[in-house]
Design an enzyme around this catalytic site. Structure first.
Site, mmCIF file in Angstrom:
data_model
loop_
_atom_site.group_PDB
_atom_site.id
_atom_site.type_symbol
_atom_site.label_atom_id
_atom_site.label_comp_id
_atom_site.label_asym_id
_atom_site.label_seq_id
_atom_site.Cartn_x
_atom_site.Cartn_y
_atom_site.Cartn_z
ATOM 1 C CB SER A 1 -7.293 29.483 -3.605
ATOM 2 O OG SER A 1 -7.936 30.724 -3.702
ATOM 3 C CG HIS B 1 -9.382 25.788 -1.726
ATOM 4 N ND1 HIS B 1 -10.311 26.557 -1.069
ATOM 5 C CD2 HIS B 1 -9.005 26.513 -2.810
ATOM 6 C CE1 HIS B 1 -10.486 27.687 -1.721
ATOM 7 N NE2 HIS B 1 -9.707 27.684 -2.785
#
EC number: 3.4.21.105
Length: 383
Positions: A278, A336
């Site tokens: 991610s 993230h």
């Protein structure tokens, strides 16, 4: 006097029996956590907090169960982030340096290949009639099974040729993630995977997992979602940066996002392992959305809804910030956010500071190759 002594003895026995029932019900109602792993302790060592009134009635013969102690937070050791910091800076620099050299070699190879193909095309034109007859006779000599295999290989080759350069590059990344996902299903390999393919600032091995964890997924759904997003943005990012620069950005984004996660976990004391691509994908997504903010994006299951890439990036960043503030732990929001900020920074400043100043490195590499005796380059020469 005899009746008086009998009455007092009977009253004392009833009082003791009644008081012995109270602490049992109190312990079961107030302290049910006794079933969660604590061993039974002797009654005299029990706490006074839950049954002060009962103690007064029972004369101190029974006491409450001690409450479950709150586990202390793990120790914060910021000095353990020094090696990951050095590794992050060094790996990022080496990634872009290697990408610059690979791009130089790729361009040389393509130029030489184009020259050779032009020569072969002239030669094939002269022998075209003879080759057609030869291949026609060869095909007729094959069995039906051999023909089906050749047709299948030809269909796969046509499919591969129809992919963009970005999709071809991402196919290799998807294959690596799939292999690691299958390895997670092998019990004998899980200890090795936990050590090297999950990132944890509390682990003894902290640097190498910063790279390898970006290719590691334990859940099939997690991997499918990440790889679908990467596949969707692959053509755009490779057309903007090129294959080599994209790979450097992808790998560096994974390491940088993991380091940001290390910093956040160490600062808050919420240590634990993380894995997944991610962070790298957020770097790629942020780079595309920053470079082309007016591009229209949509949701797979809701094709009617569309929004600009710039607004999508703002929403994702806001969501990750909210996750950090509110303490959501389902995703690694720090990773993230770190990946997204690195993607925005690279398009705004990093491309100019790093990639456009690679000429001295290319010149040094070119001279180094020419100095190697008897070692021609991919094109046969050193020029």
């Amino acid at each position: 006097m005899a009746w008086r002594s009998c009455f007092m003895k009977w009253t004392q026995i009833n009082s003791i029996n009644a008081s012995s029932l109270c602490p049992k019900s109190t312990r079961l109602n107030i302290h049910p956590q006794q079933r969660c792993g604590f061993r039974k302790t002797e009654r005299p060592s029990e706490s006074k907090k839950g049954v002060q009134e009962t103690e007064a009635e029972a004369g101190g013969h029974n006491r409450a169960v001690p409450p479950k102690p709150v586990p202390p937070l793990p120790p914060r050791r910021p000095h353990q982030l020094f090696r990951p910091l050095v590794f992050t800076v060094g790996f990022t620099g080496c990634s872009f340096g290697a990408a610059a050299i690979l791009q130089y070699e790729s361009v040389k190879s393509r130029v030489q290949l184009a020259i050779e193909e032009a020569k072969e095309e002239k030669r094939d034109t002269l022998l075209e009639g003879h080759d057609t007859t030869y291949w026609h006779n060869w095909w007729n000599q094959l069995s039906n099974f051999q023909k089906q295999v050749i047709l299948l290989i030809s269909a796969v080759d046509d499919f591969w040729s129809g992919l963009s350069e970005g999709q071809k590059t991402v196919t290799g990344i998807i294959a690596l993630n799939t292999v690691v996902l299958c390895c997670w299903r092998v019990p004998a390999m899980q200890r090795f995977l936990v050590k090297y393919f999950t990132s944890n600032p509390a682990s003894k091995t902290r640097c190498l997992p910063m790279v390898l964890s970006s290719f590691s997924h334990y859940s099939v759904i997690h991997m499918v979602v990440n790889m679908y997003v990467l596949w969707t943005f692959s053509s755009s990012i490779v057309s903007l940066l090129g294959r080599e620069q994209f790979l450097a950005l992808y790998l560096s984004g994974g390491v940088i996002s993991t380091f940001v996660s290390y910093v956040f976990k160490t600062a808050t004391g919420r240590l634990g392992p993380s894995l997944g691509a991610s962070g790298s994908i957020m770097t790629v997504l942020a780079a595309v959305c920053t470079k082309i903010p007016e591009a229209k994006l949509g949701i797979v299951l809701l094709p009617v809804i569309s929004f600009s890439a710039g607004n999508a990036l703002k929403a994702l960043v806001a969501l990750d910030i909210a996750g950090l503030v509110l303490g959501w732990r389902f995703f690694d929001h720090a990773a993230h956010l770190g990946g997204a900020l690195f993607g925005v920074w690279y398009i705004g400043y990093g491309h100019e500071l790093i990639w456009r100043k690679r000429e001295p490195l290319i010149k040094f590499w070119h001279e180094l190759r020419n100095m190697s005796p008897g070692r021609p380059g991919p094109g046969g020469g050193g020029g």
